[in-house]
Design a protein around this motif. Structure first.
Motif, PDB file in Angstrom:
ATOM      1  N   GLN A  10      38.170  39.610  64.913  1.00 29.02           N
ATOM      2  CA  GLN A  10      38.735  40.596  64.021  1.00 29.02           C
ATOM      3  C   GLN A  10      38.339  40.269  62.578  1.00 29.02           C
ATOM      4  OE1 GLN A  10      40.307  38.178  65.515  1.00 29.02           O
ATOM      5  NE2 GLN A  10      42.106  37.461  64.387  1.00 29.02           N
ATOM      6  N   VAL A  11      38.502  41.258  61.727  1.00 30.45           N
ATOM      7  CA  VAL A  11      38.135  41.072  60.330  1.00 30.45           C
ATOM      8  C   VAL A  11      39.188  40.204  59.641  1.00 30.45           C
ATOM      9  CG1 VAL A  11      37.682  42.211  58.140  1.00 30.45           C
ATOM     10  CG2 VAL A  11      36.996  43.311  60.279  1.00 30.45           C
ATOM     11  N   GLN A  12      38.700  39.197  58.926  1.00 29.48           N
ATOM     12  CA  GLN A  12      39.606  38.312  58.185  1.00 29.48           C
ATOM     13  C   GLN A  12      39.091  38.129  56.769  1.00 29.48           C
ATOM     14  OE1 GLN A  12      39.876  34.803  60.789  1.00 29.48           O
ATOM     15  NE2 GLN A  12      41.930  35.475  61.343  1.00 29.48           N
ATOM     16  N   LEU A  13      40.018  38.158  55.814  1.00 32.49           N
ATOM     17  CA  LEU A  13      39.708  37.905  54.413  1.00 32.49           C
ATOM     18  C   LEU A  13      40.602  36.765  53.943  1.00 32.49           C
ATOM     19  CD1 LEU A  13      39.313  41.116  54.997  1.00 32.49           C
ATOM     20  CD2 LEU A  13      39.195  41.272  52.505  1.00 32.49           C
ATOM     21  N   GLU A  14      40.016  35.789  53.278  1.00 33.88           N
ATOM     22  CA  GLU A  14      40.779  34.630  52.832  1.00 33.88           C
ATOM     23  C   GLU A  14      40.491  34.336  51.372  1.00 33.88           C
ATOM     24  OE1 GLU A  14      40.353  31.192  55.257  1.00 33.88           O
ATOM     25  OE2 GLU A  14      41.804  30.009  54.118  1.00 33.88           O
ATOM     26  N   GLU A  15      41.528  34.486  50.541  1.00 29.36           N
ATOM     27  CA  GLU A  15      41.388  34.211  49.117  1.00 29.36           C
ATOM     28  C   GLU A  15      41.632  32.736  48.811  1.00 29.36           C
ATOM     29  OE1 GLU A  15      43.673  38.231  49.411  1.00 29.36           O
ATOM     30  OE2 GLU A  15      43.739  36.254  50.331  1.00 29.36           O
ATOM     31  N   SER A  16      41.049  32.299  47.724  1.00 27.60           N
ATOM     32  CA  SER A  16      41.300  30.952  47.214  1.00 27.60           C
ATOM     33  C   SER A  16      41.036  30.962  45.710  1.00 27.60           C
ATOM     34  CB  SER A  16      40.409  29.917  47.899  1.00 27.60           C
ATOM     35  OG  SER A  16      39.047  30.216  47.688  1.00 27.60           O
ATOM     36  N   GLY A  17      41.531  29.925  45.035  1.00 31.34           N
ATOM     37  CA  GLY A  17      41.240  29.768  43.616  1.00 31.34           C
ATOM     38  C   GLY A  17      42.369  30.093  42.670  1.00 31.34           C
ATOM     39  N   GLY A  18      43.502  30.548  43.207  1.00 31.25           N
ATOM     40  CA  GLY A  18      44.618  30.845  42.329  1.00 31.25           C
ATOM     41  C   GLY A  18      45.238  29.577  41.750  1.00 31.25           C
ATOM     42  N   GLY A  19      46.162  29.764  40.814  1.00 32.74           N
ATOM     43  CA  GLY A  19      46.833  28.610  40.231  1.00 32.74           C
ATOM     44  C   GLY A  19      47.517  28.951  38.930  1.00 32.74           C
ATOM     45  N   LEU A  20      47.875  27.905  38.200  1.00 34.22           N
ATOM     46  CA  LEU A  20      48.558  28.035  36.915  1.00 34.22           C
ATOM     47  C   LEU A  20      47.554  27.794  35.798  1.00 34.22           C
ATOM     48  CD1 LEU A  20      51.174  28.222  35.201  1.00 34.22           C
ATOM     49  CD2 LEU A  20      51.439  25.746  35.559  1.00 34.22           C
ATOM     50  N   VAL A  21      47.536  28.682  34.818  1.00 37.19           N
ATOM     51  CA  VAL A  21      46.600  28.562  33.705  1.00 37.19           C
ATOM     52  C   VAL A  21      47.295  29.019  32.434  1.00 37.19           C
ATOM     53  CG1 VAL A  21      45.632  30.854  34.103  1.00 37.19           C
ATOM     54  CG2 VAL A  21      44.261  29.131  32.938  1.00 37.19           C
ATOM     55  N   GLN A  22      46.899  28.459  31.319  1.00 37.20           N
ATOM     56  CA  GLN A  22      47.475  28.877  30.036  1.00 37.20           C
ATOM     57  C   GLN A  22      46.852  30.184  29.564  1.00 37.20           C
ATOM     58  OE1 GLN A  22      46.993  25.535  27.325  1.00 37.20           O
ATOM     59  NE2 GLN A  22      49.070  24.844  27.782  1.00 37.20           N
ATOM     60  N   ALA A  23      47.602  30.910  28.785  1.00 37.87           N
ATOM     61  CA  ALA A  23      47.082  32.146  28.203  1.00 37.87           C
ATOM     62  C   ALA A  23      45.796  31.851  27.428  1.00 37.87           C
ATOM     63  CB  ALA A  23      48.121  32.775  27.295  1.00 37.87           C
ATOM     64  N   GLY A  24      44.819  32.727  27.607  1.00 38.13           N
ATOM     65  CA  GLY A  24      43.518  32.532  26.988  1.00 38.13           C
ATOM     66  C   GLY A  24      42.534  31.793  27.869  1.00 38.13           C
ATOM     67  N   GLY A  25      43.034  31.230  28.958  1.00 38.47           N
ATOM     68  CA  GLY A  25      42.192  30.461  29.864  1.00 38.47           C
ATOM     69  C   GLY A  25      41.469  31.327  30.869  1.00 38.47           C
ATOM     70  N   SER A  26      40.763  30.646  31.772  1.00 42.91           N
ATOM     71  CA  SER A  26      39.947  31.325  32.780  1.00 42.91           C
ATOM     72  C   SER A  26      40.253  30.786  34.172  1.00 42.91           C
ATOM     73  CB  SER A  26      38.457  31.133  32.488  1.00 42.91           C
ATOM     74  OG  SER A  26      38.103  31.675  31.248  1.00 42.91           O
ATOM     75  N   LEU A  27      39.937  31.608  35.156  1.00 46.23           N
ATOM     76  CA  LEU A  27      40.141  31.233  36.547  1.00 46.23           C
ATOM     77  C   LEU A  27      39.169  32.055  37.383  1.00 46.23           C
ATOM     78  CD1 LEU A  27      42.309  29.228  37.634  1.00 46.23           C
ATOM     79  CD2 LEU A  27      43.735  31.216  38.161  1.00 46.23           C
ATOM     80  N   ARG A  28      38.664  31.473  38.470  1.00 45.47           N
ATOM     81  CA  ARG A  28      37.804  32.241  39.371  1.00 45.47           C
ATOM     82  C   ARG A  28      38.405  32.254  40.766  1.00 45.47           C
ATOM     83  NH1 ARG A  28      31.535  31.588  41.460  1.00 45.47           N
ATOM     84  NH2 ARG A  28      32.442  29.952  42.755  1.00 45.47           N
ATOM     85  N   LEU A  29      38.575  33.451  41.274  1.00 47.53           N
ATOM     86  CA  LEU A  29      39.066  33.639  42.641  1.00 47.53           C
ATOM     87  C   LEU A  29      37.884  33.892  43.566  1.00 47.53           C
ATOM     88  CD1 LEU A  29      42.080  36.040  41.978  1.00 47.53           C
ATOM     89  CD2 LEU A  29      42.019  33.549  41.872  1.00 47.53           C
ATOM     90  N   SER A  30      38.042  33.421  44.805  1.00 46.89           N
ATOM     91  CA  SER A  30      37.030  33.661  45.839  1.00 46.89           C
ATOM     92  C   SER A  30      37.676  34.340  47.024  1.00 46.89           C
ATOM     93  CB  SER A  30      36.399  32.348  46.293  1.00 46.89           C
ATOM     94  OG  SER A  30      35.761  31.679  45.233  1.00 46.89           O
ATOM     95  N   CYS A  31      36.880  35.111  47.746  1.00 46.11           N
ATOM     96  CA  CYS A  31      37.354  35.788  48.953  1.00 46.11           C
ATOM     97  C   CYS A  31      36.278  35.676  50.017  1.00 46.11           C
ATOM     98  CB  CYS A  31      37.670  37.241  48.664  1.00 46.11           C
ATOM     99  SG  CYS A  31      38.120  38.198  50.139  1.00 46.11           S
ATOM    100  N   ALA A  32      36.527  34.875  51.028  1.00 47.55           N
ATOM    101  CA  ALA A  32      35.595  34.703  52.134  1.00 47.55           C
ATOM    102  C   ALA A  32      35.947  35.668  53.255  1.00 47.55           C
ATOM    103  CB  ALA A  32      35.643  33.270  52.640  1.00 47.55           C
TER     104      ALA A  32
END
Length: 128
Positions: free
Chosen positions: A1-23
């Protein structure tokens, strides 16, 4: 079956950056549009960004335009969401999604939830 899995979330300060992934697994990744949505506490899930099958076309919500970048690597069956200049109002659970049909990137922003396959979500918290 089709599966999507996110990763990369977290806590960051305002003005910062983050990258999410979805396999993605269980389907031919390059055949389908990919998108990102988010749901903040007490609010409905909202569209964030989407990308066409070959990555040549992207579509963004006005609230993230110029700050977020969606991309994909078809060789890795993975989509990404690069988030920069993060603000407290970006705090939400972020979900990746892919349409069940051949919806375009713009279609994804308006189609109902039943039209998509969804990941389980990843929390992004921006501290001010």
């Amino acid at each position: 079956q089709v599966q999507l899995e996110e990763s990369g979330g977290g806590l960051v300060q305002a003005g910062g950056s983050l990258r999410l992934s979805c396999a993605v697994s269980g389907r031919i990744f390059s055949w389908y549009t990919m998108g990102w949505f988010r749901q903040a506490p007490g609010k409905e899930r909202e569209f964030v960004a989407a990308i066409s099958r070959n990555g040549g076309f992207t579509y963004y919500a006005d609230s993230v335009k110029g700050r977020f970048t969606i991309s994909r690597d078809n060789s890795k069956s993975t989509a990404y969401l690069q988030m920069s200049s993060l603000e407290a109002q970006d705090t939400a659970v972020y979900y990746c999604a892919s349409p069940r049909d051949m919806s375009t990137a713009q279609d994804m922003s308006v189609r109902g939830e039943d039209n998509h396959f969804w990941g389980q979500g990843t929390q992004v918290t921006v501290s001010s």
